[in-house]
Design a protein around this motif. Structure first.
Motif, mmCIF file in Angstrom:
data_model
loop_
_atom_site.group_PDB
_atom_site.id
_atom_site.type_symbol
_atom_site.label_atom_id
_atom_site.label_comp_id
_atom_site.label_asym_id
_atom_site.label_seq_id
_atom_site.Cartn_x
_atom_site.Cartn_y
_atom_site.Cartn_z
ATOM 1 N N PRO A 1 -2.494 2.954 -5.888
ATOM 2 C CA PRO A 1 -2.685 2.717 -4.452
ATOM 3 C C PRO A 1 -1.784 1.625 -3.857
ATOM 4 O O PRO A 1 -1.447 1.672 -2.689
ATOM 5 N N ALA A 2 -1.401 0.614 -4.663
ATOM 6 C CA ALA A 2 -0.557 -0.466 -4.130
ATOM 7 C C ALA A 2 0.405 -0.941 -5.210
ATOM 8 O O ALA A 2 0.013 -1.113 -6.367
ATOM 9 N N SER A 3 1.671 -1.137 -4.832
ATOM 10 C CA SER A 3 2.670 -1.543 -5.821
ATOM 11 C C SER A 3 3.849 -2.223 -5.142
ATOM 12 O O SER A 3 4.023 -2.120 -3.920
ATOM 13 N N TYR A 4 4.653 -2.921 -5.952
ATOM 14 C CA TYR A 4 5.875 -3.554 -5.442
ATOM 15 C C TYR A 4 6.888 -3.669 -6.574
ATOM 16 O O TYR A 4 6.529 -3.982 -7.704
ATOM 17 N N ARG A 5 8.141 -3.380 -6.256
ATOM 18 C CA ARG A 5 9.217 -3.534 -7.243
ATOM 19 C C ARG A 5 9.981 -4.814 -6.941
ATOM 20 O O ARG A 5 10.574 -4.962 -5.876
ATOM 21 N N LEU A 6 9.927 -5.741 -7.883
ATOM 22 C CA LEU A 6 10.597 -7.028 -7.733
ATOM 23 C C LEU A 6 11.888 -7.013 -8.542
ATOM 24 O O LEU A 6 11.856 -6.967 -9.774
ATOM 25 N N GLN A 7 13.013 -7.020 -7.863
ATOM 26 C CA GLN A 7 14.299 -6.998 -8.559
ATOM 27 C C GLN A 7 14.716 -8.428 -8.905
ATOM 28 O O GLN A 7 14.867 -9.269 -8.019
ATOM 29 N N MET A 8 14.900 -8.674 -10.204
ATOM 30 C CA MET A 8 15.198 -10.041 -10.659
ATOM 31 C C MET A 8 16.690 -10.353 -10.578
ATOM 32 O O MET A 8 17.331 -10.653 -11.579
ATOM 33 N N THR A 9 17.237 -10.295 -9.385
ATOM 34 C CA THR A 9 18.621 -10.715 -9.193
ATOM 35 C C THR A 9 18.628 -12.225 -8.984
ATOM 36 O O THR A 9 17.609 -12.806 -8.574
ATOM 37 N N GLU B 1 0.845 -1.200 0.000
ATOM 38 C CA GLU B 1 0.000 0.000 0.000
ATOM 39 C C GLU B 1 0.882 1.252 0.000
ATOM 40 O O GLU B 1 1.815 1.370 0.795
ATOM 41 N N SER B 2 0.586 2.174 -0.900
ATOM 42 C CA SER B 2 1.424 3.372 -1.069
ATOM 43 C C SER B 2 1.336 4.298 0.130
ATOM 44 O O SER B 2 0.300 4.379 0.798
ATOM 45 N N ALA B 3 2.425 5.039 0.358
ATOM 46 C CA ALA B 3 2.482 5.976 1.494
ATOM 47 C C ALA B 3 1.386 7.040 1.383
ATOM 48 O O ALA B 3 0.778 7.422 2.384
ATOM 49 N N TRP B 4 1.103 7.506 0.150
ATOM 50 C CA TRP B 4 0.093 8.565 -0.004
ATOM 51 C C TRP B 4 -1.303 8.073 0.365
ATOM 52 O O TRP B 4 -2.142 8.855 0.836
ATOM 53 N N VAL B 5 -1.545 6.772 0.169
ATOM 54 C CA VAL B 5 -2.847 6.198 0.548
ATOM 55 C C VAL B 5 -2.978 6.218 2.069
ATOM 56 O O VAL B 5 -3.991 6.669 2.616
ATOM 57 N N LYS B 6 -1.932 5.733 2.745
ATOM 58 C CA LYS B 6 -1.938 5.719 4.216
ATOM 59 C C LYS B 6 -2.135 7.134 4.767
ATOM 60 O O LYS B 6 -2.942 7.362 5.672
#
Length: 634
Positions: free
Chosen positions: A407-415, A137-142
């Motif tokens: 509103p909600a996101s995630y960055r998945l780093q493909m290492t 959940e994004s900071a701006w939503v909270k």
């Protein structure tokens, strides 16, 4: 008459009043629900209810009304509780009826005992959900939810010391009077899994996400799907219509907060010495530990009202079907055109001057799975943004911008490290009888940015291969197969996946857009930061409403336009039979769909169809040009 604040600070007084005025066999429970539903409709009353999302637990008054915006991470087995029970005073033989609903521990006066053989006893069933804050959940939503709150909460000094004191006194009392310990056990309303009385619960409270229990067992994992997540986990007890909720649903619940120290489990030695019959404790120690964690770490909410949320954007009305909401929607749609133009300009700058990539990014951000035909999810629009600078901060900043918009996101780093060691797929732990979460246990409409620009040489092990396969299945079929050891269980999802890569992605996608930067800023960090600071908060809020609202609109194609599109496609096949496929038609229809919605049109026009064809032609030409330059396919 109860005072106005009673329903907030002391909801039990309201429930008790309704219970006392009605026959226990009547529909008193419905009257309770109706009472609170009406109260919450009055004068923004929902804003007066403290939220577990933004108020620390030790600021909340036990047994008060609270709310919680959450995702159902797991569902435990249903439990039985005493819905109605009778107490008797041995001296006077006076009998009193009590309700057990919304309680974990039966209320029993000092001179009273529960009559377990009473004919008045009613055993009922409730369902327990293990809920966590919405993952990513994004900071701006909270912040937006917190800013609308008008709840009055007291600092911890109001409650905590008295609870400390009480728990110590109770401990001493229990040691001096073992019979009282037995009475307390027998007074347990629900099957709380744990069969013992806690010792000095309050001193065990932990600020972190793990709790180390007194017998030095491993720390208790709060089971958040994403690493680094914060916020309370909560056991949500649901009394009605629980069949309408499922794992991964986003809920907003209103209920009575329970943090009774009795809820804490104790070590196995104390359980063995418990006054209860050992046969009543059939759960494993690990299962008791997980299902009955200390209430200071995992509080309970006894639900009075619960609703499934369409979205979690606080800038939009919660339900768009109501009359007031329709006015909001029509007002916003009337100024849609300039908002789209500004958003396109903003994203063009973010993508280093590439207007075509910005167009496709808007289409991607408003895409959503609108239907499923057999196994095919319709409406998914995974974009692979290739041509991104390798190992640079570019993707990180693109993700930061997306974070500010959705509103909600995630960055998945493909290492290689992440692929081989992260837990992507949720799996069932049969010892603890719980679903252990994974990175891909996300709520609907979460934006998942997969960063392939950090990929380095290395070997994927078995876990890595499974994780990459799971990611591919999520993109292609919009489903994740949870691992239940002996079988896999399919969980449909609706996740927007954006893949950033240097060359063509290793993962499948619906649409590859090759980035063509028009400007190369000398300082990427400075350039990207200045973009966000330059946007007015009011404009940023319009972007956020725009992207969330368009996902929720209905869309249709008239028979007339369908026929025209079919004829057009046949003509295209005649002219270029080699390169125009059924996939091209499907993709162009998707582009046309989201292009129409992005302009606020809920039906396809000839004009939008031609514009979609034009965008697709530009995108393909760019890929072809890149192929010729590099001599290999990107």
């Amino acid at each position: 008459m109860p005072c106005v604040a009673d329903w907030l600070n002391n909801p039990f007084s309201i429930v008790q009043g309704i219970f006392a005025q009605n026959d226990p066999n009547s529909d008193w429970e419905k009257k309770v629900t109706e009472y609170f539903r009406e109260k919450l409709k009055e004068n923004n009353a929902t804003n007066w209810v403290p939220s577990l999302n933004d108020v620390p637990l030790h600021y909340l008054k036990p047994n008060s009304l609270v709310k919680f915006r959450c995702m159902v991470q797991d569902m435990f087995d249903p439990e039985f509780y005493m819905g109605v029970y009778e107490t008797v005073d041995p001296n006077t033989n006076t009998r009193v009826l009590h309700f057990g609903k919304y309680r974990d521990v039966a209320e029993c006066g000092p001179q009273q005992e529960i009559d377990l053989n009473s004919s008045q006893t009613v055993t009922l069933e409730r369902q327990t959900f293990y809920c966590v804050p919405v993952p990513g959940e994004s900071a701006w939503v909270k912040e937006a939810y917190t800013s609308t709150s008008q709840a009055r909460v007291s600092p911890s000094t109001s409650y905590t010391p008295s609870r400390h004191k009480r728990s110590y006194e109770e401990d001493e009392d229990m040691e001096l009077h073992p019979s009282k310990q037995k009475e307390q056990h027998m007074g347990n309303v629900g099957d709380m899994h744990g069969c013992g009385e806690p010792k000095r619960l309050e001193t065990e409270a932990s600020a972190g996400h793990h709790l180390i229990s007194p017998n030095c067992s491993p720390p208790l994992d709060l089971n958040f799907p994403l690493p680094g997540e914060k916020g309370p986990a909560c056991l949500v007890k649901v009394y009605e219509s629980w069949d309408s909720f499922k794992v991964n649903d986003i809920l907003e619940v209103y209920g009575i907060l329970s943090v009774d120290p009795v809820l804490s489990i104790v070590n196995s030695e104390e359980r063995e010495n418990s006054a209860l019959d050992p046969m009543e404790c059939m759960d494993t120690a690990e299962e008791q530990r997980v299902h009955s964690p200390p209430a200071s770490l995992v509080p309970r909410i006894h639900v009075i009202l619960a609703q499934k949320l369409q979205h979690i954007n606080p800038l939009l009305p919660a339900c768009l079907n109501e009359e007031e909401s329709k006015t909001f929607v029509s007002n916003f749609m009337s100024e849609l055109s300039p908002v789209r133009a500004e958003l396109l300009g903003f994203l063009t700058h973010a993508l280093l001057g590439d207007g075509l990539a910005a167009e496709y990014l808007i289409l991607h951000l408003i895409s959503t799975v609108y239907a499923r035909r057999d196994v095919l999810p319709l409406g998914k629009f995974t974009v692979n943004l290739s041509g991104c600078p390798r190992n640079s901060i570019f993707t990180e900043h693109i993700y930061r911008i997306i974070q500010q918009l959705v509103p909600a996101s995630y960055r998945l780093q493909m290492t290689i490290e992440n692929m081989n060691h992260s837990q992507f797929i949720p799996h069932k732990d049969y010892t603890a009888n719980r679903l252990v979460s994974g990175v891909l246990q996300l709520a609907s409409n979460t934006s998942l940015v997969v960063d392939e620009t950090v990929l380095e040489q290395g070997q994927l092990d078995t876990t890595g291969v499974h994780n990459v396969t799971a990611l591919g299945n999520l993109i292609t079929w919009q489903k994740v197969d949870y691992d239940f050891s002996y079988h896999q269980m399919e969980f449909p999802c609706n996740i927007n996946v954006l893949i950033t890569s240097e060359g063509r992605s290793l993962l499948p996608s619906d649409c590859q857009v090759h980035l063509q930067p028009q400007i190369i800023p000398p300082n990427m960090e400075e350039y990207m930061n200045s973009l966000l600071t330059a946007v007015l908060p009011s404009v940023l809020n319009k972007f956020r409403i725009y992207l969330s609202l368009l996902r929720l609109l209905d869309y249709s194609i008239s028979d007339e336009v369908t026929k025209a599109v079919e004829e057009d496609f046949v003509e295209m096949r005649k002219n270029d039979p080699e390169s125009i496929t059924a996939d091209d038609l499907h993709r162009t229809l998707l582009v046309a769909r989201f292009l129409s919605l992005s302009a606020g049109q809920t039906t396809l026009s000839r004009e939008r169809w031609l514009r979609a064809k034009q965008l697709e032609a530009l995108r393909k030409a760019r890929l072809q040009q890149q192929k010729c330059v590099n001599g290999n396919e990107l």
